[in-house]
Design an enzyme around this catalytic site. Structure first.
Site, PDB file in Angstrom:
ATOM      1  N   ARG A   1       4.036   1.384 -12.045  1.00 62.61           N
ATOM      2  CA  ARG A   1       3.459   0.962 -10.752  1.00 62.61           C
ATOM      3  C   ARG A   1       2.508  -0.217 -10.976  1.00 62.61           C
ATOM      4  O   ARG A   1       2.513  -1.202 -10.229  1.00 62.61           O
ATOM      5  CB  ARG A   1       2.706   2.134 -10.080  1.00 62.61           C
ATOM      6  CG  ARG A   1       3.623   3.239  -9.578  1.00 62.61           C
ATOM      7  CD  ARG A   1       2.883   4.209  -8.653  1.00 62.61           C
ATOM      8  NE  ARG A   1       1.793   4.918  -9.302  1.00 62.61           N
ATOM      9  CZ  ARG A   1       1.896   6.077  -9.962  1.00 62.61           C
ATOM     10  NH1 ARG A   1       3.069   6.670 -10.046  1.00 62.61           N
ATOM     11  NH2 ARG A   1       0.834   6.638 -10.512  1.00 62.61           N
TER      12      ARG A   1
ATOM     13  N   SER B   1       2.623  -8.687   8.443  1.00 64.17           N
ATOM     14  CA  SER B   1       2.026  -7.791   7.463  1.00 64.17           C
ATOM     15  C   SER B   1       3.190  -6.961   6.950  1.00 64.17           C
ATOM     16  O   SER B   1       3.391  -5.825   7.348  1.00 64.17           O
ATOM     17  CB  SER B   1       0.968  -6.903   8.119  1.00 64.17           C
ATOM     18  OG  SER B   1       0.464  -5.992   7.159  1.00 64.17           O
TER      19      SER B   1
ATOM     20  N   TYR C   1       5.816   6.012   4.360  1.00 62.78           N
ATOM     21  CA  TYR C   1       5.250   4.927   3.545  1.00 62.78           C
ATOM     22  C   TYR C   1       4.608   5.440   2.265  1.00 62.78           C
ATOM     23  O   TYR C   1       4.079   6.491   2.237  1.00 62.78           O
ATOM     24  CB  TYR C   1       4.205   4.161   4.364  1.00 62.78           C
ATOM     25  CG  TYR C   1       4.865   3.262   5.374  1.00 62.78           C
ATOM     26  CD1 TYR C   1       5.106   1.931   5.103  1.00 62.78           C
ATOM     27  CD2 TYR C   1       5.283   3.778   6.596  1.00 62.78           C
ATOM     28  CE1 TYR C   1       5.730   1.121   6.025  1.00 62.78           C
ATOM     29  CE2 TYR C   1       5.913   2.984   7.526  1.00 62.78           C
ATOM     30  CZ  TYR C   1       6.124   1.644   7.235  1.00 62.78           C
ATOM     31  OH  TYR C   1       6.739   0.859   8.165  1.00 62.78           O
TER      32      TYR C   1
ATOM     33  N   LYS D   1      -6.532  -0.288   6.527  1.00 71.14           N
ATOM     34  CA  LYS D   1      -5.345  -0.008   7.333  1.00 71.14           C
ATOM     35  C   LYS D   1      -5.218   1.486   7.585  1.00 71.14           C
ATOM     36  O   LYS D   1      -5.471   2.289   6.685  1.00 71.14           O
ATOM     37  CB  LYS D   1      -4.106  -0.499   6.595  1.00 71.14           C
ATOM     38  CG  LYS D   1      -2.812  -0.006   7.240  1.00 71.14           C
ATOM     39  CD  LYS D   1      -1.622  -0.167   6.364  1.00 71.14           C
ATOM     40  CE  LYS D   1      -0.635   0.949   6.643  1.00 71.14           C
ATOM     41  NZ  LYS D   1       0.652   0.760   6.005  1.00 71.14           N
TER      42      LYS D   1
ATOM     43  N   GLU E   1      -3.004   0.344  13.755  1.00 74.14           N
ATOM     44  CA  GLU E   1      -1.541   0.405  13.693  1.00 74.14           C
ATOM     45  C   GLU E   1      -0.967   1.672  14.325  1.00 74.14           C
ATOM     46  O   GLU E   1      -0.748   2.676  13.662  1.00 74.14           O
ATOM     47  CB  GLU E   1      -1.094   0.308  12.214  1.00 74.14           C
ATOM     48  CG  GLU E   1       0.408   0.308  12.040  1.00 74.14           C
ATOM     49  CD  GLU E   1       0.863   0.137  10.587  1.00 74.14           C
ATOM     50  OE1 GLU E   1       0.004  -0.002   9.698  1.00 74.14           O
ATOM     51  OE2 GLU E   1       2.081   0.142  10.359  1.00 74.14           O
TER      52      GLU E   1
ATOM     53  N   GLY F   1      11.853  -2.098   8.424  1.00 72.45           N
ATOM     54  CA  GLY F   1      13.216  -1.857   7.954  1.00 72.45           C
ATOM     55  C   GLY F   1      14.220  -2.922   8.366  1.00 72.45           C
ATOM     56  O   GLY F   1      15.408  -2.822   8.067  1.00 72.45           O
TER      57      GLY F   1
ATOM     58  N   ASP G   1       0.823  -1.207   0.000  1.00 70.67           N
ATOM     59  CA  ASP G   1       0.000   0.000   0.000  1.00 70.67           C
ATOM     60  C   ASP G   1       0.858   1.258   0.000  1.00 70.67           C
ATOM     61  O   ASP G   1       0.429   2.318   0.466  1.00 70.67           O
ATOM     62  CB  ASP G   1      -0.907  -0.008   1.231  1.00 70.67           C
ATOM     63  CG  ASP G   1      -0.102  -0.084   2.525  1.00 70.67           C
ATOM     64  OD1 ASP G   1       0.820  -0.915   2.591  1.00 70.67           O
ATOM     65  OD2 ASP G   1      -0.382   0.685   3.459  1.00 70.67           O
TER      66      ASP G   1
ATOM     67  N   SER H   1       7.415  -4.990   9.296  1.00 68.41           N
ATOM     68  CA  SER H   1       8.839  -5.358   9.320  1.00 68.41           C
ATOM     69  C   SER H   1       9.736  -4.174   9.683  1.00 68.41           C
ATOM     70  O   SER H   1      10.862  -4.377  10.149  1.00 68.41           O
ATOM     71  CB  SER H   1       9.275  -5.988   8.001  1.00 68.41           C
ATOM     72  OG  SER H   1       9.133  -5.116   6.912  1.00 68.41           O
TER      73      SER H   1
ATOM     74  N   GLU I   1       2.216   2.813  15.252  1.00 64.63           N
ATOM     75  CA  GLU I   1       3.613   2.364  15.145  1.00 64.63           C
ATOM     76  C   GLU I   1       4.498   3.185  16.080  1.00 64.63           C
ATOM     77  O   GLU I   1       4.579   4.405  15.969  1.00 64.63           O
ATOM     78  CB  GLU I   1       4.116   2.490  13.700  1.00 64.63           C
ATOM     79  CG  GLU I   1       5.555   1.998  13.578  1.00 64.63           C
ATOM     80  CD  GLU I   1       6.111   2.027  12.152  1.00 64.63           C
ATOM     81  OE1 GLU I   1       5.331   2.186  11.195  1.00 64.63           O
ATOM     82  OE2 GLU I   1       7.343   1.898  12.022  1.00 64.63           O
TER      83      GLU I   1
ATOM     84  N   LYS J   1      -1.487  -4.111  14.272  1.00 62.68           N
ATOM     85  CA  LYS J   1      -0.224  -4.132  13.537  1.00 62.68           C
ATOM     86  C   LYS J   1       0.837  -3.348  14.294  1.00 62.68           C
ATOM     87  O   LYS J   1       0.981  -2.145  14.126  1.00 62.68           O
ATOM     88  CB  LYS J   1      -0.455  -3.533  12.145  1.00 62.68           C
ATOM     89  CG  LYS J   1       0.719  -3.678  11.226  1.00 62.68           C
ATOM     90  CD  LYS J   1       0.297  -3.495   9.800  1.00 62.68           C
ATOM     91  CE  LYS J   1       1.488  -3.326   8.897  1.00 62.68           C
ATOM     92  NZ  LYS J   1       1.121  -3.145   7.517  1.00 62.68           N
TER      93      LYS J   1
END
Ligand code: 13P
Length: 337
Positions: A44, A275, A337, A134, A174, A250, A22, A248, A176, A216
């Site tokens: 893309r 994810s 992102y 998300k 999420e 990085g 995404d 993940s 983060e 997430k």
């Protein structure tokens, strides 16, 4: 609620996890630039087509998070991407947040936009085939985090989750906690506990059904996994939540898989899976190089990573025979992102 039950059950199915593709157009452009391709809609689409038409992907992947452009795209033969996914029993998902902007009155922190018009956008996404959503917001430890930033992040996630469920989409929640900073892991644990407790407080205030969300979070490194990541989550995440799908962040492809494997060495109250974006795409991109003759090899490399993470979801992964490329880290400070 009945509308979303089959979606979360499919997403949180044993030995499977989420392929996150995404990336915004700007971030996808960075991925394409790394192999010398221009950031055009055609490129893309070609890259997403490679990923989403990988034969057998559904053996290891249960959901795919798409950017809005991709949700409405088709293959060069005219088959909708969402139909390619459905044929593999992969649930299509959609990134619905509108990104991070500075949060006035905070300590150089940010807040996540996208609540305005979210209900009507969600209705349209559902019609197009999306079944989960998300929303990614971040909390920065070096910047505080301030009480204001934590509250804003938690409240935004809860409003988004309620709106998603109301429109038939399973929300991935999420918050983060960014990996940036030199603080000890104990500090990360402390901040994570604070953030998750506020998130669940506001989820409850907004009458979000916990059985119909997925989480997430980011994770710590292998040695500290059991002690910190799982301890924190067990303290704060009710067992009613069906699945926790880690990002993940990085880490190298192998590191991310090893960490997931470590977290699945003992039974957890929830489905603990992946994810991943970077940790599933890195070798694929390098193998593809934008050349049609490399498509098959690139799809095979996606299957290798997806299968490794599927084994890790089951706690049965060993890193033996992994390539050097897959061991390279991808951490970028302040990654967008
Ligand atoms: P990474 O696995 O690259 O951190 O991305 C996960 C993500 O949140 C994208 O949806």
């Amino acid at each position: 609620m009945t509308k979303i039950i089959s979606s979360y059950k499919t997403i949180a199915s044993p030995g499977r996890g989420i392929l996150a593709i995404d990336e915004s157009n700007a971030t996808c452009g960075k991925r394409l630039a790394s192999i010398g391709l221009d950031n055009t809609e055609t490129n893309r689409q070609a890259y997403r087509q490679l990923l989403l038409t990988t034969p057998g992907l559904g053996d290891y992947i249960s959901g795919a998070i798409l950017f809005e452009e991709t949700l409405y795209q088709s293959t060069t033969d005219g088959k909708k991407f969402v139909d390619c996914l459905r044929e593999e029993n992969i649930v299509p998902g959609i990134k619905v947040d509108k990104g991070l902007v500075p949060l006035p009155g905070s300590n150089n922190e940010s807040w996540c936009q996208g609540l305005d018009g979210l209900a009507s956008r969600s209705t349209e996404y559902y019609k197009q085939g999306a079944r989960f959503a998300k929303w990614r917001t971040v909390v920065s430890i070096p910047c505080g985090p301030s009480a204001l930033a934590v509250k804003e992040a938690a409240w935004g996630l809860a409003r988004y989750a309620a709106i998603s469920q109301d429109n038939g989409l399973v929300p991935i929640v999420e918050p983060e906690i960014l990996l940036d900073g030199d603080h000890p892991i104990e500090r990360t644990l402390e901040v994570a506990e604070k953030v998750w407790s506020e998130v669940f407080f506001y989820l409850a205030e907004n009458n979000v059904v916990l059985e119909g969300i997925l989480l997430k979070p980011s994770m710590a490194s292998p040695e500290t996994i059991a002690k910190y990541t799982l301890t924190m989550l067990k303290r704060r995440v009710p067992p009613a939540v069906p699945g926790i799908m880690f990002l993940s962040g990085g880490q190298s492809e192998v590191e991310a898989t090893l960490n997931l494997n470590a977290m699945n060495q003992a039974p957890n109250p929830w489905h603990v899976s992946f994810s991943y974006a970077r940790a599933l795409q890195n070798t694929v991109l390098k193998t593809w190089q934008g050349r049609p003759e490399n498509t098959e090899a690139a799809q095979k490399s996606l299957l290798v990573r997806a299968k490794a993470n599927s084994l890790a979801q089951l706690g049965k992964y060993s890193a033996e025979g992994e390539s050097e490329e897959a061991k390279k880290g991808m951490f970028v400070k302040g990654y967008t992102y």
